[in-house]
Structure formats: structure tokens, C-alpha cells
Design a protein around this motif. Sequence first.
Motif, PDB file in Angstrom:
ATOM      1  N   HIS A 269       0.744  -1.172  -0.546  1.00 28.05           N
ATOM      2  CA  HIS A 269       0.137  -0.010  -0.044  1.00 28.05           C
ATOM      3  C   HIS A 269       0.730   1.144   0.272  1.00 28.05           C
ATOM      4  O   HIS A 269       1.831   0.919   1.230  1.00 28.05           O
ATOM      5  CB  HIS A 269      -0.945   0.120   1.100  1.00 28.05           C
ATOM      6  CG  HIS A 269      -1.497  -1.085   1.230  1.00 28.05           C
ATOM      7  ND1 HIS A 269      -3.210  -0.141   0.773  1.00 28.05           N
ATOM      8  CD2 HIS A 269      -1.741  -1.815   1.558  1.00 28.05           C
ATOM      9  CE1 HIS A 269      -4.218  -1.602   0.982  1.00 28.05           C
ATOM     10  NE2 HIS A 269      -2.725  -2.912   1.219  1.00 28.05           N
TER      11      HIS A 269
ATOM     12  N   THR B  59      -1.972  -1.121  -3.703  1.00 25.65           N
ATOM     13  CA  THR B  59      -2.814  -0.773  -3.698  1.00 25.65           C
ATOM     14  C   THR B  59      -2.522   1.122  -3.230  1.00 25.65           C
ATOM     15  O   THR B  59      -1.469   1.370  -2.684  1.00 25.65           O
ATOM     16  CB  THR B  59      -3.898  -0.808  -3.009  1.00 25.65           C
ATOM     17  OG1 THR B  59      -4.268  -1.825  -2.867  1.00 25.65           O
ATOM     18  CG2 THR B  59      -5.105   0.144  -2.794  1.00 25.65           C
TER      19      THR B  59
ATOM     20  N   HIS C 232      -3.358   4.888  -2.708  1.00 24.57           N
ATOM     21  CA  HIS C 232      -3.963   5.479  -1.690  1.00 24.57           C
ATOM     22  C   HIS C 232      -3.763   7.196  -2.157  1.00 24.57           C
ATOM     23  O   HIS C 232      -2.695   7.399  -1.001  1.00 24.57           O
ATOM     24  CB  HIS C 232      -3.630   5.315   0.007  1.00 24.57           C
ATOM     25  CG  HIS C 232      -4.354   4.388  -0.370  1.00 24.57           C
ATOM     26  ND1 HIS C 232      -4.980   3.637   0.128  1.00 24.57           N
ATOM     27  CD2 HIS C 232      -3.635   3.170   0.064  1.00 24.57           C
ATOM     28  CE1 HIS C 232      -4.885   2.047   0.605  1.00 24.57           C
ATOM     29  NE2 HIS C 232      -4.001   2.057   0.262  1.00 24.57           N
TER      30      HIS C 232
ATOM     31  N   LYS D 285      -9.007   5.262   7.276  1.00 25.50           N
ATOM     32  CA  LYS D 285      -9.759   4.420   6.238  1.00 25.50           C
ATOM     33  C   LYS D 285      -9.359   2.728   6.415  1.00 25.50           C
ATOM     34  O   LYS D 285      -9.580   2.239   6.152  1.00 25.50           O
ATOM     35  CB  LYS D 285      -9.793   4.873   4.987  1.00 25.50           C
ATOM     36  CG  LYS D 285     -10.741   6.351   4.732  1.00 25.50           C
ATOM     37  CD  LYS D 285     -10.408   6.316   3.169  1.00 25.50           C
ATOM     38  CE  LYS D 285     -10.923   8.119   3.431  1.00 25.50           C
ATOM     39  NZ  LYS D 285     -10.636   8.751   1.431  1.00 25.50           N
ATOM     40  N   LEU D 286      -7.161   3.025   6.229  1.00 22.67           N
ATOM     41  CA  LEU D 286      -6.562   1.427   6.204  1.00 22.67           C
ATOM     42  C   LEU D 286      -7.422   0.849   7.816  1.00 22.67           C
ATOM     43  O   LEU D 286      -7.731  -0.581   7.825  1.00 22.67           O
ATOM     44  CB  LEU D 286      -5.548   1.541   6.110  1.00 22.67           C
ATOM     45  CG  LEU D 286      -5.383   1.667   5.085  1.00 22.67           C
ATOM     46  CD1 LEU D 286      -3.849   1.732   4.938  1.00 22.67           C
ATOM     47  CD2 LEU D 286      -5.229   0.294   4.068  1.00 22.67           C
TER      48      LEU D 286
ATOM     49  N   ALA E  96     -10.230   2.057   9.897  1.00 21.35           N
ATOM     50  CA  ALA E  96     -11.494   1.508   9.659  1.00 21.35           C
ATOM     51  C   ALA E  96     -12.166  -0.013   8.682  1.00 21.35           C
ATOM     52  O   ALA E  96     -12.912  -0.480   8.698  1.00 21.35           O
ATOM     53  CB  ALA E  96     -12.334   2.327   8.968  1.00 21.35           C
ATOM     54  N   SER E  97     -11.317  -0.602   7.790  1.00 22.80           N
ATOM     55  CA  SER E  97     -11.588  -1.460   6.719  1.00 22.80           C
ATOM     56  C   SER E  97     -10.664  -2.811   7.292  1.00 22.80           C
ATOM     57  O   SER E  97     -10.865  -3.930   6.341  1.00 22.80           O
ATOM     58  CB  SER E  97     -10.976  -1.288   5.079  1.00 22.80           C
ATOM     59  OG  SER E  97      -9.568  -0.724   4.894  1.00 22.80           O
ATOM     60  N   GLY E  98     -10.442  -2.721   8.032  1.00 22.24           N
ATOM     61  CA  GLY E  98      -9.868  -4.957   8.780  1.00 22.24           C
ATOM     62  C   GLY E  98      -8.331  -4.712   8.754  1.00 22.24           C
ATOM     63  O   GLY E  98      -7.779  -5.569   9.202  1.00 22.24           O
ATOM     64  N   HIS E  99      -7.542  -3.322   8.480  1.00 25.13           N
ATOM     65  CA  HIS E  99      -5.752  -3.873   8.298  1.00 25.13           C
ATOM     66  C   HIS E  99      -5.235  -3.333   9.798  1.00 25.13           C
ATOM     67  O   HIS E  99      -4.240  -3.316   9.793  1.00 25.13           O
ATOM     68  CB  HIS E  99      -5.757  -2.326   7.183  1.00 25.13           C
ATOM     69  CG  HIS E  99      -5.585  -3.270   5.883  1.00 25.13           C
ATOM     70  ND1 HIS E  99      -5.369  -4.217   5.295  1.00 25.13           N
ATOM     71  CD2 HIS E  99      -6.942  -2.488   5.001  1.00 25.13           C
ATOM     72  CE1 HIS E  99      -6.094  -4.287   3.904  1.00 25.13           C
ATOM     73  NE2 HIS E  99      -7.071  -3.146   3.686  1.00 25.13           N
TER      74      HIS E  99
END
Length: 184
Positions: A32, A78, A80, A90-91, A93-96
Motif C-alpha cells: 500500500h 494499492t 492511496h 480508512k485502512l 476502519a477497513s480491517g487492516h
Amino acid sequence: KPKKILEIGTYEGASTCFMIEKLACLHDIELHCVDTWEGGIEHKMGGNFVANMTAVEMRFKHNIELAKNLASKHVNLTIHKELSDSALPKLLASGHADTFEFIYVDGSHQAPDVLCDALLSFRLLRKGGLIVFDDYFWQETLPEGVDLLRCPKPAIDAFTNLYSRKISVVGASLHQLFVQKIAS
């Protein structure tokens, strides 16, 4: 030999390409990259950019494609394209959370931004993983002297002091500080 990597600040992609070259020959990697390609305050002189940031971003994309094409294993990349203080939550919050094995911090050199990157990176890093802070002693040459709020070192020092029971400083060079997460 990390498989899941986060890079904050990629510029032309030199370190990204290095990681692809060294790691994607061993195993598949998930990478990322966070950058705005707008340049930081240190890229401006007299209110004007000293670098063409559109060209810098194009070189990044070109360099990354070359590196991915040369890799023998799969590179899941990915990008960003946003500020790190937006991308990292955001990472999370999205399970990272607690999943990255290696995080390279080389984005903004402003102390408040570096501290934010350090705090959020710690939450994204798994136990045993490494954070590398680049440009530890970097200072911007200003007519009025050094402004500590425009240097990474005070923020990195604040982070390492506040997290001293959860990290171990495992190495340092003239320009980088290596920190391992030992507890959550």
C-alpha cells in the motif's frame, strides 16, 4: 521478509521499487502506497513548487510498472492518493489494524504530520513488525534558522518516548530509525 507493507510518502517510487525487487522474488506481496503527489512545504520556494509534481507522479507510475513487470511473484499494489491522515484511518476502519509487517514512514516532514503518521502506523502494525522512520535528522534550511516543527525528529522522539513500553528501537542509521512493535 515482509509480505504486507505500507509506505507513507512514495515520491518517484525508488523505495517502493527496491521493496518489490527484494521481496517479490521470494513471495507474493501486498503493498500500500500513500502519497498526494502535491508536494510538501519543503518542495515550495517563494510560494512556487521547485519540482513538477505531476511529472513526479508519472515517474512513480512508470517506475512501479517496470518493477512489477520484473517481479517473479505477484505484487498486489494499492495506491492511496490522499493525505496520510485520511488514508491511514480508512485502512484501520477497513480491517487492516495489526496486519502490516513493515511500514516505511517518509511522507510529510512536518512534526505534527510525522507524529500522526507514527501513531496511526503503530495501530496498523502487527506485533513483531517494523516501522522505519526516514529522514530522522532532516532539517529544512530556512532564512530564520531551524524550525523544530518543520523537522521529523521531535515527532519521532515523542512517539518513541510515549510508546517506550510497546516498542523497541532495533536500529538506527544517520537518516533512519528502526522500531519494532513488541506489544499492543
